[in-house]
Design a protein around this motif. Structure first.
Motif, PDB file in Angstrom:
ATOM      1  N   ARG A 164      -6.714   5.131  -3.269  1.00  0.00           N
ATOM      2  CA  ARG A 164      -6.205   5.891  -2.118  1.00  0.00           C
ATOM      3  C   ARG A 164      -5.399   4.966  -1.193  1.00  0.00           C
ATOM      4  O   ARG A 164      -5.634   4.867   0.004  1.00  0.00           O
ATOM      5  CB  ARG A 164      -7.354   6.552  -1.352  1.00  0.00           C
TER       6      ARG A 164
ATOM      7  N   PHE B 213       0.818  -1.213   0.000  1.00  0.00           N
ATOM      8  CA  PHE B 213       0.000   0.000   0.000  1.00  0.00           C
ATOM      9  C   PHE B 213       0.853   1.266   0.000  1.00  0.00           C
ATOM     10  O   PHE B 213       0.381   2.328  -0.407  1.00  0.00           O
ATOM     11  CB  PHE B 213      -0.952  -0.023   1.196  1.00  0.00           C
ATOM     12  N   GLU B 214       2.101   1.183   0.441  1.00  0.00           N
ATOM     13  CA  GLU B 214       2.997   2.348   0.334  1.00  0.00           C
ATOM     14  C   GLU B 214       3.364   2.601  -1.115  1.00  0.00           C
ATOM     15  O   GLU B 214       3.500   3.758  -1.537  1.00  0.00           O
ATOM     16  CB  GLU B 214       4.249   2.100   1.176  1.00  0.00           C
ATOM     17  N   ALA B 215       3.535   1.521  -1.891  1.00  0.00           N
ATOM     18  CA  ALA B 215       3.868   1.641  -3.314  1.00  0.00           C
ATOM     19  C   ALA B 215       3.280   0.443  -4.041  1.00  0.00           C
ATOM     20  O   ALA B 215       3.964  -0.588  -4.187  1.00  0.00           O
ATOM     21  CB  ALA B 215       5.377   1.702  -3.522  1.00  0.00           C
TER      22      ALA B 215
ATOM     23  N   VAL C 194      -1.954   2.713   5.031  1.00  0.00           N
ATOM     24  CA  VAL C 194      -0.649   2.449   5.643  1.00  0.00           C
ATOM     25  C   VAL C 194      -0.695   2.553   7.175  1.00  0.00           C
ATOM     26  O   VAL C 194      -0.262   1.639   7.888  1.00  0.00           O
ATOM     27  CB  VAL C 194       0.420   3.394   5.052  1.00  0.00           C
TER      28      VAL C 194
ATOM     29  N   LYS D  73      -5.137   5.848  -8.303  1.00  0.00           N
ATOM     30  CA  LYS D  73      -5.460   7.016  -7.470  1.00  0.00           C
ATOM     31  C   LYS D  73      -6.804   6.845  -6.765  1.00  0.00           C
ATOM     32  O   LYS D  73      -6.998   7.332  -5.651  1.00  0.00           O
ATOM     33  CB  LYS D  73      -5.469   8.286  -8.337  1.00  0.00           C
TER      34      LYS D  73
ATOM     35  N   GLU E  18      -2.495   5.081   0.047  1.00  0.00           N
ATOM     36  CA  GLU E  18      -1.736   5.663   1.162  1.00  0.00           C
ATOM     37  C   GLU E  18      -2.551   5.711   2.462  1.00  0.00           C
ATOM     38  O   GLU E  18      -2.005   5.692   3.570  1.00  0.00           O
ATOM     39  CB  GLU E  18      -1.249   7.072   0.801  1.00  0.00           C
TER      40      GLU E  18
END
Length: 533
Positions: free
Chosen positions: A99, A19-21, A104, A96, A101
């Motif tokens: 979402r 989820f970070e990348a 995290v 996008k 991010e």
């Protein structure tokens, strides 16, 4: 378990990295670990099962093994939730909209909580266990925030399919909170010696605030009421090191409040009969009571297992106490029992369990036989014309297991008092008598003993009625018995026993309705035959 916790830490680390990348390679690394957590969980659970089989006696070891089994099962569940989360996230074509991010921080909290399970388990740290369980609430708040965001985007965007996969991802991640709460409950259950739900633990801590720490508490389950309340005995270490016994009861706030009111009213109306309330706490829709533990045995235990001498002594004490209560609390206000109205409300539950008895009117060789509901309605009309000439304070749920006899103090005590009120004393008499009959014991000697306890109560009450000039006692008692015989079958699974009880109810109603109006005072049932099989 240590290997399983380490494996889960690795999987959660990969989930956070995804989820970070978000990258397909990271998702595949996580999915390919599918068998690891499952195999480790299976090994832990097999070992727990083997340990429980070896030590068949219930005790702290059994409870600990059950708790560890629960923890392993929920860690495996979290592993599956993690894999399903990335599988759903990978189906989002416009990253996008996911979402990513936002996931995290909550997932880092989940990983931190999993890392604390071993410490909470080994140190028997209830405070740490509670912190693990509280992640469920935090993930719930996260779910609500992101759910509102996704649904708002759905209204404003054409890419609803991507957002739907986002919602599915959110659902998998927040499911980890429920798994952690179950892990928390398992650790708390091990610590206090009884299976306990997260909210119930807080109720227990509230009523024990300032009294004891978790390591000073021992719980032993006593009962689960039909309304869902839990009852347990609580052993506390007193200020001088002695063991102090109490009863912990929690459940629906309305039910527990009724119990509290009932206990307090008895302590003002007839002091010494009900237990003392040690503590009471309420929170939202739930509440909890800590009540004095009463010494002695329930009347049911004495009837089924006591000696003849012990039973005779207990009966003498019960009859004397009940008569004294009736005399001391008697008022001249007429009382309406409403037995037939009570029965009307309960018969749908009876018919759900015993469908063959849900029949209407029938013709047998040209003779019309009224349906049971029609008999109830006709008896209700008769009952409305025959109020009790006075009221007394009654128990309200006068079953055998709600009466306790202390042979040392030679004293009767009452429990489960949420239905206590001023009412026709026939209500208690009829409930007590049928609570004997409905005992599902087939031994002929025990059945005869049960019948004698019921008919002895009738004899005592009938003598009181004559003394108090209550001419319709027997007629009202008949309606109360019909009500209790029929309505009690909703708790009787044995079809033959239920049939005997329902036929008795029908016989009583038919016999009572055959009495001409105005001659109810001459009515009397053959109690000996009615209670003897």
């Amino acid at each position: 378990m240590s290997f399983l916790l380490a494996e889960m830490d690795g999987q959660l680390t990969r989930l956070i990295a995804y989820f970070e990348a978000p990258r397909t390679e990271t998702a595949l690394q996580l999915v390919q670990r599918a068998g690891y957590a499952h195999n480790l969980s299976s090994r832990v659970r097999k070992a727990c099962l083997a340990g429980m089989i070896r030590s068949r006696k219930a005790g702290t070891r059994q409870l600990r093994l059950q708790g560890i089994d629960t923890i392993a099962r929920n860690l495996d569940l979290m592993s599956r939730l993690a894999r399903r989360a990335v599988e759903q996230a990978e189906r989002v074509e416009r990253p996008k909209l996911l979402r990513a991010e936002a996931y995290v921080a909550p997932l880092k909290l989940v990983r931190k909580s999993v890392a604390r399970i071993h410490e909470a388990l080994e140190a028997r740290d209830s405070k740490l266990a509670v912190q693990i369980g509280q992640v469920h609430t935090e993930l719930g708040a996260f779910h609500d925030r992101l759910f509102r965001t996704y649904t708002r985007d759905m209204r404003e965007s054409r890419h609803t399919e991507d957002l739907a996969f986002g919602l599915l991802t959110l659902n998998e991640v927040t499911g980890m909170g429920e798994a952690l709460q179950t892990v928390s409950e398992a650790i708390l259950s091990i610590n206090i010696g009884q299976s306990v739900q997260f909210e119930r633990y807080f109720a227990l801590r509230s009523v024990l605030a300032g009294v004891a720490r978790d390591e000073e508490i021992t719980l032993q389950p006593l009962a689960e009421t039909r309304s869902g309340s839990g009852i347990a005995s609580v052993n506390l270490r007193g200020t001088k090191g002695e063991t102090v016994a109490a009863v912990f009861k929690d459940g629906d706030r309305h039910k527990v409040k009724e119990e509290r009111v009932g206990v307090k009213s008895w302590n003002s109306v007839y002091p010494g009969l009900a237990p003392e309330i040690l503590s009471y706490e309420k929170s939202g829709k739930s509440a909890a009571l800590l009540i004095e533990h009463l010494e002695g045995e329930t009347f049911e235990d004495i009837v089924l297992g006591g000696t003849d001498a012990a039973l005779a002594e207990a009966q003498k004490a019960l009859h004397g106490t009940v008569r004294d209560i009736w005399r001391q609390t008697r008022t001249d206000d007429p009382a309406r029992m409403g037995a037939m109205e009570q029965l009307r409300k309960r018969m749908p539950d009876v018919y759900r369990l015993h469908r063959r008895h849900a029949s209407g009117p029938q013709n047998v060789n040209g003779v019309r036989v009224a349906g049971f509901d029609a008999l109830t309605a006709a008896a209700a009309a008769r009952e409305a014309q025959l109020p009790a000439p006075f009221s007394v304070y009654i128990h309200g749920d006068f079953n055998l297991d709600n009466v306790i006899y202390d042979p040392v103090a030679r004293k009767i005590r009452f429990i489960d008092l949420h239905r206590s009120r001023y009412m026709d004393y026939v209500q208690d008499v009829s409930v007590f008598m049928v609570s004997n009959y409905r005992l599902q014991v087939l031994d002929a000697g025990t059945r005869a003993r049960i019948a004698k306890v019921a008919t002895d109560m009738h004899a005592m009450a009938a003598k009181f009625a004559r003394r108090e000039k209550d001419p319709t006692f027997e007629y009202r008692l008949a309606l109360g018995l019909a009500r209790s015989f029929a309505s009690s079958t909703r708790f009787v699974v044995d079809q033959a026993h239920a049939r005997r009880m329902l036929l008795r109810a029908r016989y009583i109603l038919e016999t009572a309705l055959a009495v001409p109006e105005g001659r109810e005072a001459r009515f009397k049932l053959p109690m000996g035959k009615l209670f003897r099989d």
